[in-house]
Design a protein around this motif. Structure first.
Motif, PDB file in Angstrom:
ATOM      1  N   VAL A   1       0.874  -1.180   0.000  1.00  0.00           N
ATOM      2  CA  VAL A   1       0.000   0.000   0.000  1.00  0.00           C
ATOM      3  C   VAL A   1       0.907   1.225   0.000  1.00  0.00           C
ATOM      4  O   VAL A   1       1.762   1.375   0.874  1.00  0.00           O
ATOM      5  N   LEU A   2       0.731   2.095  -1.004  1.00  0.00           N
ATOM      6  CA  LEU A   2       1.566   3.272  -1.167  1.00  0.00           C
ATOM      7  C   LEU A   2       0.756   4.538  -0.952  1.00  0.00           C
ATOM      8  O   LEU A   2      -0.430   4.607  -1.304  1.00  0.00           O
ATOM      9  N   SER A   3       1.397   5.557  -0.387  1.00  0.00           N
ATOM     10  CA  SER A   3       0.773   6.872  -0.274  1.00  0.00           C
ATOM     11  C   SER A   3       0.812   7.567  -1.636  1.00  0.00           C
ATOM     12  O   SER A   3       1.430   7.070  -2.590  1.00  0.00           O
ATOM     13  N   ALA A   4       0.223   8.758  -1.707  1.00  0.00           N
ATOM     14  CA  ALA A   4       0.217   9.502  -2.966  1.00  0.00           C
ATOM     15  C   ALA A   4       1.623   9.823  -3.442  1.00  0.00           C
ATOM     16  O   ALA A   4       1.888   9.874  -4.649  1.00  0.00           O
ATOM     17  N   LYS A   5       2.552  10.030  -2.490  1.00  0.00           N
ATOM     18  CA  LYS A   5       3.929  10.322  -2.888  1.00  0.00           C
ATOM     19  C   LYS A   5       4.825   9.085  -2.807  1.00  0.00           C
ATOM     20  O   LYS A   5       6.046   9.193  -2.776  1.00  0.00           O
ATOM     21  N   SER A   6       4.181   7.917  -2.801  1.00  0.00           N
ATOM     22  CA  SER A   6       4.868   6.621  -2.914  1.00  0.00           C
ATOM     23  C   SER A   6       5.622   6.193  -1.666  1.00  0.00           C
ATOM     24  O   SER A   6       6.617   5.467  -1.753  1.00  0.00           O
ATOM     25  N   ASP A   7       5.165   6.605  -0.481  1.00  0.00           N
ATOM     26  CA  ASP A   7       5.661   5.997   0.748  1.00  0.00           C
ATOM     27  C   ASP A   7       5.086   4.589   0.859  1.00  0.00           C
ATOM     28  O   ASP A   7       3.900   4.377   0.590  1.00  0.00           O
TER      29      ASP A   7
ATOM     30  N   ARG B   1      11.455   4.744   3.433  1.00  0.00           N
ATOM     31  CA  ARG B   1      10.555   3.769   2.809  1.00  0.00           C
ATOM     32  C   ARG B   1       9.659   4.451   1.788  1.00  0.00           C
ATOM     33  O   ARG B   1       8.433   4.433   1.866  1.00  0.00           O
ATOM     34  N   ASN B   2      10.309   5.065   0.842  1.00  0.00           N
ATOM     35  CA  ASN B   2       9.610   5.781  -0.223  1.00  0.00           C
ATOM     36  C   ASN B   2      10.171   5.288  -1.552  1.00  0.00           C
ATOM     37  O   ASN B   2      11.386   5.309  -1.770  1.00  0.00           O
ATOM     38  N   ILE B   3       9.281   4.844  -2.433  1.00  0.00           N
ATOM     39  CA  ILE B   3       9.709   4.260  -3.704  1.00  0.00           C
ATOM     40  C   ILE B   3      10.529   5.259  -4.513  1.00  0.00           C
ATOM     41  O   ILE B   3      11.544   4.902  -5.135  1.00  0.00           O
ATOM     42  N   MET B   4      10.116   6.531  -4.507  1.00  0.00           N
ATOM     43  CA  MET B   4      10.827   7.547  -5.290  1.00  0.00           C
ATOM     44  C   MET B   4      12.208   7.828  -4.702  1.00  0.00           C
ATOM     45  O   MET B   4      13.192   7.960  -5.434  1.00  0.00           O
TER      46      MET B   4
END
Length: 284
Positions: free
Chosen positions: A123-129, A152-155
């Protein structure tokens, strides 16, 4: 000066832990327990922090938790919005506000994650956490709990960290992926222009990554969409998976599910991962 009510925070955290059962958080019930509630090591695993950290917080002697840790703890303890806000205030932080990117998973989404045990799910946040994951996704992509919460952020991982190091891409695919990642953050910035965590993330990426800044200057936007990914697993070899992104209304969060067609080598590998989890098969 810190404004942390450590004693009251400890009481609230202990109480929240005692009210949960393993079944509530998708864990096996196991043998009969002497004490009601989750064990500290279970909360630590769900939140991606150390058991010692949980012990210190519950004894009223821990450090001031960061907002990332507070978010992870309140999600792990399945707190309501009211109780979540209380924990933030006791820890000397402002609760999530309007105009901020939602970082708390809806209970219905958490229940879905708890029951999707046969496929890797994030499950990712809007800013890809990376807000939550199941054990199979950790076995497939790597142990997220080993990564500091603020990373822990994809970006961030894509441009400044090790990236999704098991994802295999050709140079052309990597460039297209980088452009899409930057475009996604540009679109998120337009939606949440005043989110301070997003502003900090963009500042760090634009300052430290020439690749990110180059794509940012191109001025393109993008959205997350479903695609096929190739994963180089250290034990099981190359896996080709469908990666479907499902948007959660009202939270701008995304459920990412990895799957493979039945009766394929990748489907067989996923079956094996369900058994082995994060175990390794020997020296690498």
């Amino acid at each position: 000066m810190e404004n942390v009510d450590r004693a009251e925070l400890a009481t609230v955290l202990r109480g929240a832990r005692s009210r949960l059962s393993p079944v509530d958080v998708g864990l096996p019930a196991g043998a009969r327990r002497q004490v009601r509630g989750l064990r500290r090591e279970e909360v630590a695993s769900l939140a991606g922090v150390s058991v010692d950290y949980i012990v210190r917080l519950e004894q009223g002697r821990g450090p001031k938790p960061s907002d990332q840790v507070l978010g992870a703890l309140t999600r792990a303890l399945r707190l309501t919005d009211v109780d979540r806000d209380l924990v933030y205030r006791l820890a000397g932080s402002e609760p999530p506000q309007a105009g901020r990117i939602p970082m708390v998973i809806r209970p219905s989404v958490q229940r879905l994650l708890d029951r999707l045990t046969d496929l890797p799910v994030l499950v990712l946040s809007a800013k890809s956490d990376t807000l939550a994951w199941n054990s199979l996704s950790a076995a497939l992509l790597g142990d997220f709990s080993a990564i500091p919460p603020e990373q822990r952020n994809i970006m961030w991982q894509r441009f400044l960290g090790t990236g999704m190091s098991r994802v295999v891409m050709t140079p052309e695919e990597a460039d297209s992926n980088a452009a899409a990642c930057v475009g996604c953050l540009r679109a998120v910035k337009a939606t949440y222009p005043d989110d301070p965590d997003l502003t900090r993330l963009l500042t760090e990426l634009r300052t430290r990554s020439e690749e990110f800044e180059s794509h940012w200057q191109a001025g393109r936007s993008s959205t997350m969409h479903s695609l096929t990914k190739t994963i180089a697993h250290p034990d099981l070899g190359t896996l080709t998976l469908d990666c479907d992104a499902m948007h959660v209304p009202h939270t701008d969060q995304t459920i990412v599910i990895y799957s493979a067609p039945p009766n394929t080598p990748t489907a067989t590998a996923l079956d094996l991962l369900r058994v082995t989890g994060l175990e390794t098969f020997g020296p690498r």
